[in-house]
Design a protein around this motif. Structure first.
Motif, PDB file in Angstrom:
ATOM      1  N   THR A   1       1.154  -0.625   0.023  1.00 45.13           N
ATOM      2  CA  THR A   1      -0.284  -0.120  -0.230  1.00 45.13           C
ATOM      3  C   THR A   1       0.868   1.517   0.176  1.00 45.13           C
ATOM      4  N   PRO A   2      -0.316   2.618  -0.691  1.00 42.58           N
ATOM      5  CA  PRO A   2       1.163   4.074  -0.210  1.00 42.58           C
ATOM      6  C   PRO A   2       1.564   3.677   1.433  1.00 42.58           C
ATOM      7  N   GLU A   3       0.495   3.296   2.105  1.00 42.68           N
ATOM      8  CA  GLU A   3       1.441   3.507   3.761  1.00 42.68           C
ATOM      9  C   GLU A   3       2.654   2.848   4.203  1.00 42.68           C
ATOM     10  N   GLU A   4       2.535   1.610   3.449  1.00 50.25           N
ATOM     11  CA  GLU A   4       3.595   0.237   3.697  1.00 50.25           C
ATOM     12  C   GLU A   4       4.905   0.986   3.022  1.00 50.25           C
ATOM     13  N   ALA A   5       4.633   1.925   1.751  1.00 51.33           N
ATOM     14  CA  ALA A   5       5.567   2.499   1.234  1.00 51.33           C
ATOM     15  C   ALA A   5       6.345   3.675   1.362  1.00 51.33           C
ATOM     16  N   ILE A   6       5.364   4.533   2.644  1.00 47.43           N
ATOM     17  CA  ILE A   6       5.825   5.368   3.137  1.00 47.43           C
ATOM     18  C   ILE A   6       6.842   4.847   4.209  1.00 47.43           C
ATOM     19  N   LEU A   7       6.727   3.731   4.743  1.00 55.44           N
ATOM     20  CA  LEU A   7       7.395   3.583   5.913  1.00 55.44           C
ATOM     21  C   LEU A   7       8.626   3.118   5.926  1.00 55.44           C
ATOM     22  N   GLN A   8       8.562   1.672   4.472  1.00 57.48           N
ATOM     23  CA  GLN A   8      10.261   1.337   3.677  1.00 57.48           C
ATOM     24  C   GLN A   8      10.460   2.578   3.599  1.00 57.48           C
ATOM     25  N   MET A   9      10.524   4.360   2.993  1.00 57.94           N
ATOM     26  CA  MET A   9      11.092   5.027   2.055  1.00 57.94           C
ATOM     27  C   MET A   9      11.014   5.979   3.745  1.00 57.94           C
ATOM     28  N   ASN A  10      10.758   5.841   4.207  1.00 59.46           N
ATOM     29  CA  ASN A  10      11.457   6.728   5.909  1.00 59.46           C
ATOM     30  C   ASN A  10      12.364   5.389   6.399  1.00 59.46           C
ATOM     31  N   MET A  11      11.959   4.543   6.782  1.00 60.01           N
ATOM     32  CA  MET A  11      13.785   3.097   6.990  1.00 60.01           C
ATOM     33  C   MET A  11      14.431   3.262   6.114  1.00 60.01           C
ATOM     34  N   LEU A  12      14.765   3.525   5.257  1.00 61.90           N
ATOM     35  CA  LEU A  12      16.017   4.142   4.493  1.00 61.90           C
ATOM     36  C   LEU A  12      16.566   5.322   4.198  1.00 61.90           C
ATOM     37  N   GLY A  13      15.334   5.968   4.471  1.00 62.67           N
ATOM     38  CA  GLY A  13      15.832   7.415   4.651  1.00 62.67           C
ATOM     39  C   GLY A  13      16.219   8.256   3.309  1.00 62.67           C
ATOM     40  N   HIS A  14      15.149   7.940   2.399  1.00 64.54           N
ATOM     41  CA  HIS A  14      14.994   8.121   1.521  1.00 64.54           C
ATOM     42  C   HIS A  14      13.456   9.351   1.414  1.00 64.54           C
ATOM     43  N   GLN A  15      14.166   9.990  -0.220  1.00 59.72           N
ATOM     44  CA  GLN A  15      13.270  11.219  -0.480  1.00 59.72           C
ATOM     45  C   GLN A  15      11.874  10.160  -1.358  1.00 59.72           C
ATOM     46  N   PHE A  16      12.440   8.982  -2.092  1.00 56.20           N
ATOM     47  CA  PHE A  16      11.481   8.526  -2.822  1.00 56.20           C
ATOM     48  C   PHE A  16      11.324   7.591  -2.835  1.00 56.20           C
ATOM     49  N   PHE A  17      10.526   6.439  -2.906  1.00 55.72           N
ATOM     50  CA  PHE A  17      10.459   4.963  -3.377  1.00 55.72           C
ATOM     51  C   PHE A  17       9.511   4.336  -4.212  1.00 55.72           C
ATOM     52  N   MET A  18       9.898   3.325  -5.016  1.00 53.29           N
ATOM     53  CA  MET A  18       8.868   3.106  -5.506  1.00 53.29           C
ATOM     54  C   MET A  18       8.656   1.668  -5.661  1.00 53.29           C
ATOM     55  N   PHE A  19       6.693   0.905  -5.652  1.00 56.57           N
ATOM     56  CA  PHE A  19       6.528   0.404  -5.541  1.00 56.57           C
ATOM     57  C   PHE A  19       6.360  -0.028  -6.535  1.00 56.57           C
ATOM     58  N   ARG A  20       5.098  -0.991  -5.969  1.00 59.40           N
ATOM     59  CA  ARG A  20       3.816  -1.644  -7.181  1.00 59.40           C
ATOM     60  C   ARG A  20       2.360  -1.373  -5.418  1.00 59.40           C
ATOM     61  N   ASP A  21       1.296  -1.221  -6.181  1.00 56.83           N
ATOM     62  CA  ASP A  21       0.274  -0.801  -5.636  1.00 56.83           C
ATOM     63  C   ASP A  21      -0.416  -1.962  -5.427  1.00 56.83           C
ATOM     64  N   ASP A  22      -0.701  -2.440  -4.137  1.00 55.47           N
ATOM     65  CA  ASP A  22      -0.994  -3.473  -4.476  1.00 55.47           C
ATOM     66  C   ASP A  22      -2.654  -4.457  -5.107  1.00 55.47           C
ATOM     67  N   SER A  23      -3.098  -2.770  -4.880  1.00 56.45           N
ATOM     68  CA  SER A  23      -4.607  -2.938  -5.214  1.00 56.45           C
ATOM     69  C   SER A  23      -5.016  -2.818  -7.070  1.00 56.45           C
ATOM     70  N   THR A  24      -3.622  -2.279  -7.559  1.00 55.93           N
ATOM     71  CA  THR A  24      -3.725  -1.991  -8.676  1.00 55.93           C
ATOM     72  C   THR A  24      -2.649  -2.823  -9.810  1.00 55.93           C
ATOM     73  N   GLY A  25      -1.230  -3.072  -8.904  1.00 56.84           N
ATOM     74  CA  GLY A  25      -0.574  -4.136  -9.655  1.00 56.84           C
ATOM     75  C   GLY A  25       0.566  -2.978 -10.554  1.00 56.84           C
ATOM     76  N   GLU A  26      -0.045  -1.602  -9.931  1.00 53.14           N
ATOM     77  CA  GLU A  26       0.704  -0.396 -11.282  1.00 53.14           C
ATOM     78  C   GLU A  26       1.930   0.285 -10.320  1.00 53.14           C
ATOM     79  N   ILE A  27       3.197   0.615 -11.421  1.00 50.12           N
ATOM     80  CA  ILE A  27       4.115   1.613 -10.757  1.00 50.12           C
ATOM     81  C   ILE A  27       3.642   2.260 -10.067  1.00 50.12           C
ATOM     82  N   ASN A  28       3.829   2.759  -8.821  1.00 50.75           N
ATOM     83  CA  ASN A  28       3.603   3.921  -8.207  1.00 50.75           C
ATOM     84  C   ASN A  28       4.750   4.464  -7.391  1.00 50.75           C
ATOM     85  N   VAL A  29       4.800   6.104  -7.136  1.00 53.02           N
ATOM     86  CA  VAL A  29       6.240   6.401  -6.510  1.00 53.02           C
ATOM     87  C   VAL A  29       5.790   7.069  -5.356  1.00 53.02           C
ATOM     88  N   VAL A  30       6.394   6.967  -4.194  1.00 53.25           N
ATOM     89  CA  VAL A  30       6.023   8.024  -2.864  1.00 53.25           C
ATOM     90  C   VAL A  30       6.889   9.164  -2.488  1.00 53.25           C
TER      91      VAL A  30
END
Length: 76
Positions: free
Chosen positions: A31-60
């Motif tokens: 989910t976007p919320e999980e991606a934000i958690l991953q981004m913050n844990m890694l200390g990055h400014q952005f994080f690319m992931f596949r949305d769990d509901s659509t399978g599309e590539i998204n970026v937070v």
């Protein structure tokens, strides 16, 4: 430098340097919320992931005001 046209109503042209460094990563379903958690844990400014509901590539990303943004591809 690479020049590109921004996709907004002001149509500003920007120029940016592109690094030759590239990285491959596995994109996990989350989910976007999980991606934000991953981004913050890694200390990055952005994080690319596949949305769990659509399978599309998204970026937070972290906005300058400290809030978060979500980039979602436009469906055609």
């Amino acid at each position: 430098p690479t020049s590109c046209l921004l996709a907004n109503s002001t149509k500003k042209r920007i120029t940016a340097s592109v690094s030759s460094k590239s990285t491959r990563q596995t994109l996990f379903l989350m989910t976007p919320e999980e991606a934000i958690l991953q981004m913050n844990m890694l200390g990055h400014q952005f994080f690319m992931f596949r949305d769990d509901s659509t399978g599309e590539i998204n970026v937070v990303y972290r906005r300058k005001d400290g809030d978060y943004g979500l980039l979602v591809p436009e469906s055609k």
